[in-house]
Design a protein around this motif. Structure first.
Motif, PDB file in Angstrom:
ATOM      1  N   SER A  39      33.907  46.732  46.660  1.00 26.85           N
ATOM      2  CA  SER A  39      33.981  45.668  47.473  1.00 26.85           C
ATOM      3  C   SER A  39      34.945  44.638  46.783  1.00 26.85           C
ATOM      4  O   SER A  39      34.757  43.797  46.079  1.00 26.85           O
ATOM      5  N   PRO A  40      36.335  45.435  46.968  1.00 29.73           N
ATOM      6  CA  PRO A  40      37.358  44.589  46.213  1.00 29.73           C
ATOM      7  C   PRO A  40      37.646  42.974  46.649  1.00 29.73           C
ATOM      8  O   PRO A  40      38.249  42.470  45.868  1.00 29.73           O
ATOM      9  N   ASP A  41      37.461  42.731  47.719  1.00 32.89           N
ATOM     10  CA  ASP A  41      37.445  41.299  48.076  1.00 32.89           C
ATOM     11  C   ASP A  41      36.300  40.210  48.107  1.00 32.89           C
ATOM     12  O   ASP A  41      36.289  39.121  48.446  1.00 32.89           O
ATOM     13  N   SER A  42      35.292  40.737  47.043  1.00 31.61           N
ATOM     14  CA  SER A  42      34.234  39.903  46.824  1.00 31.61           C
ATOM     15  C   SER A  42      33.922  39.616  45.350  1.00 31.61           C
ATOM     16  O   SER A  42      34.754  40.284  44.676  1.00 31.61           O
ATOM     17  N   ALA A  43      33.009  38.854  45.212  1.00 31.08           N
ATOM     18  CA  ALA A  43      32.938  38.291  43.651  1.00 31.08           C
ATOM     19  C   ALA A  43      32.018  39.444  42.894  1.00 31.08           C
ATOM     20  O   ALA A  43      31.757  39.359  41.880  1.00 31.08           O
ATOM     21  N   LEU A  44      31.527  40.531  43.696  1.00 33.88           N
ATOM     22  CA  LEU A  44      30.754  41.493  42.941  1.00 33.88           C
ATOM     23  C   LEU A  44      31.544  42.417  42.373  1.00 33.88           C
ATOM     24  O   LEU A  44      32.743  42.855  42.566  1.00 33.88           O
ATOM     25  N   GLN A  45      30.973  43.199  41.192  1.00 35.61           N
ATOM     26  CA  GLN A  45      31.774  43.980  40.300  1.00 35.61           C
ATOM     27  C   GLN A  45      31.148  45.553  40.664  1.00 35.61           C
ATOM     28  O   GLN A  45      30.453  46.093  40.298  1.00 35.61           O
ATOM     29  N   ALA A  46      31.624  45.658  41.838  1.00 43.43           N
ATOM     30  CA  ALA A  46      31.278  47.095  42.478  1.00 43.43           C
ATOM     31  C   ALA A  46      32.108  47.917  42.476  1.00 43.43           C
ATOM     32  O   ALA A  46      32.637  49.002  43.193  1.00 43.43           O
ATOM     33  N   LYS A  47      32.667  48.440  40.910  1.00 42.23           N
ATOM     34  CA  LYS A  47      33.592  49.347  40.696  1.00 42.23           C
ATOM     35  C   LYS A  47      33.104  50.550  40.079  1.00 42.23           C
ATOM     36  O   LYS A  47      32.263  50.320  39.114  1.00 42.23           O
TER      37      LYS A  47
END
Length: 373
Positions: A145-153
């Motif tokens: 989710s590169p364009d969101s505030a979530l740290q979904a790396k």
């Protein structure tokens, strides 16, 4: 008819993706991702429809995750979700796949933030993360989710947290490479044993494609013949390699193989040299092994390596008309090169910055001039 829509655009980060390409070996991970989407969608459906014991017939028929393009910006993968449709509109079940995507992204974010991941994905489905990202390297991640505030790396650390969040799983699958000898081989059981430099023994399957190389190393075990083995390994929660899931490559190493010798140095403790001698840091030895493998000209002969009492490394090359050495200071990542031509008494000295590509080229050139390669 089918319905397709832009569904997911994960970004791959790391040196391997700087040229906006993706190695083929990583694409198999996304087949597992497709399976995870489907299973999470089923779980969400049953959670929202408690009166149903199973999902409707055909719930996931003709549901596919398709890679449509690779975009720049590190490497961005553009996935389409293709489902069955009625007229111009998607099947009603499509909403559950959208919800599954959100839950998967939130589970990765939760793992990165030390939160409970099973509120988004049931424990039994976390095993899929053992198949997704298993070939990621230390500097790599998949940002879902590169364009969101979530740290979904999703990286190696996050994968481990997600996989081990399941009480049914005690091992994490990772791509790995090890060096060692082969002290045992059993043709009847079709197994063999790899012994690493620190004495750990790991049993693996003796497969036909690698059998000749394995048996050659086994037959020359007394000569300390070493092999390099690459494949998928199972690691416990302490990051110790327990077993191999599969072996993909195996080769016999040069007797002077530099990383193997450096692994031996990592076992030296303080006082190893007659009560003196500094122990070496594993991270320093790993650094030198990697930079040597990446920069040393492979057509040149390998040096003999010796530990120095002050915690450095002495590299020496054997050549009848020359004395050649490189004294390596691991702490400062530097080296002092010396060569003496006995025929002419011509001496060459260089202080080298071992982080510099130019200085490695200088070292390679000096050695190539001597060895005429």
């Amino acid at each position: 008819m089918s319905y397709s829509t832009e569904f997911l655009k994960p970004r791959m980060t790391g040196k391997r993706f700087d040229d906006h390409t993706i190695p083929l070996e990583l694409l198999e991970d996304f087949a597992a991702l497709e399976e995870l989407f489907i299973e999470v969608a089923k779980w969400i459906y049953l959670e929202e429809n408690p009166d149903r014991k199973r999902v409707p017939r055909g719930f996931n028929n003709k549901v596919e995750l398709k890679l449509s393009s690779i975009e720049e910006g590190s490497t961005i993968l553009n996935f389409l979700l293709v489902t069955a449709s009625f007229g111009l509109f998607p099947d009603d079940n499509y909403q559950y796949f959208e919800k599954a995507k959100d839950n998967i992204i939130k589970s990765i974010d939760a793992a990165n933030n030390g939160k409970e991941v099973t509120q988004y994905i049931p424990e039994n489905l976390l095993a899929y993360f053992n198949r997704i990202g298993k070939r990621l390297r230390d500097d790599e991640a998949i940002d879902f989710s590169p364009d969101s505030a979530l740290q979904a790396k999703l990286n190696k650390t996050t994968r481990k947290k997600l996989v081990l969040a399941s009480s049914n799983i005690s091992e994490v699958t990772l791509e790995t490479t090890i060096r060692g000898t082969i002290p045992e081989a059993d043709k009847s059981k079709r197994t063999f044993t790899i012994m690493t430099n620190n004495g750990q023994r790991i049993t693996a399957k003796l497969l036909g494609v690698h059998a000749a190389t394995i048996l050659e190393a086994f037959n020359n075990y007394e000569s300390q013949t070493r092999v390099l083995i690459s494949g998928l390994g199972h690691f416990d929660k302490h990051d110790k390699l327990v077993s191999f899931e599969s072996i993909e490559h195996i080769s016999i190493l040069d007797p002077l193989d530099v990383p193997s010798r450096l692994e031996e140095f990592s076992n030296l403790e303080a006082g190893w040299f007659n009560g003196e001698g500094v122990g070496m840091k594993k991270e320093d030895l790993t650094w030198f092994a990697e930079i040597f493998e990446n920069n040393y000209n492979p057509v040149l002969p390998l040096p003999y390596l010796y530990p120095t009492p002050l915690g450095g490394i002495q590299a020496e090359w054997s050549f009848e008309s020359h004395d050649i050495s490189l004294t390596i200071d691991l702490a400062h990542k530097s080296g002092f090169y010396q060569s003496l031509d006995h025929n002419t008494d011509n001496a060459i000295e260089h202080t080298l910055n071992l982080v510099s590509d130019a200085d490695w080229k200088l070292l390679n050139k000096n050695l190539a001039d001597i060895f005429k390669v």
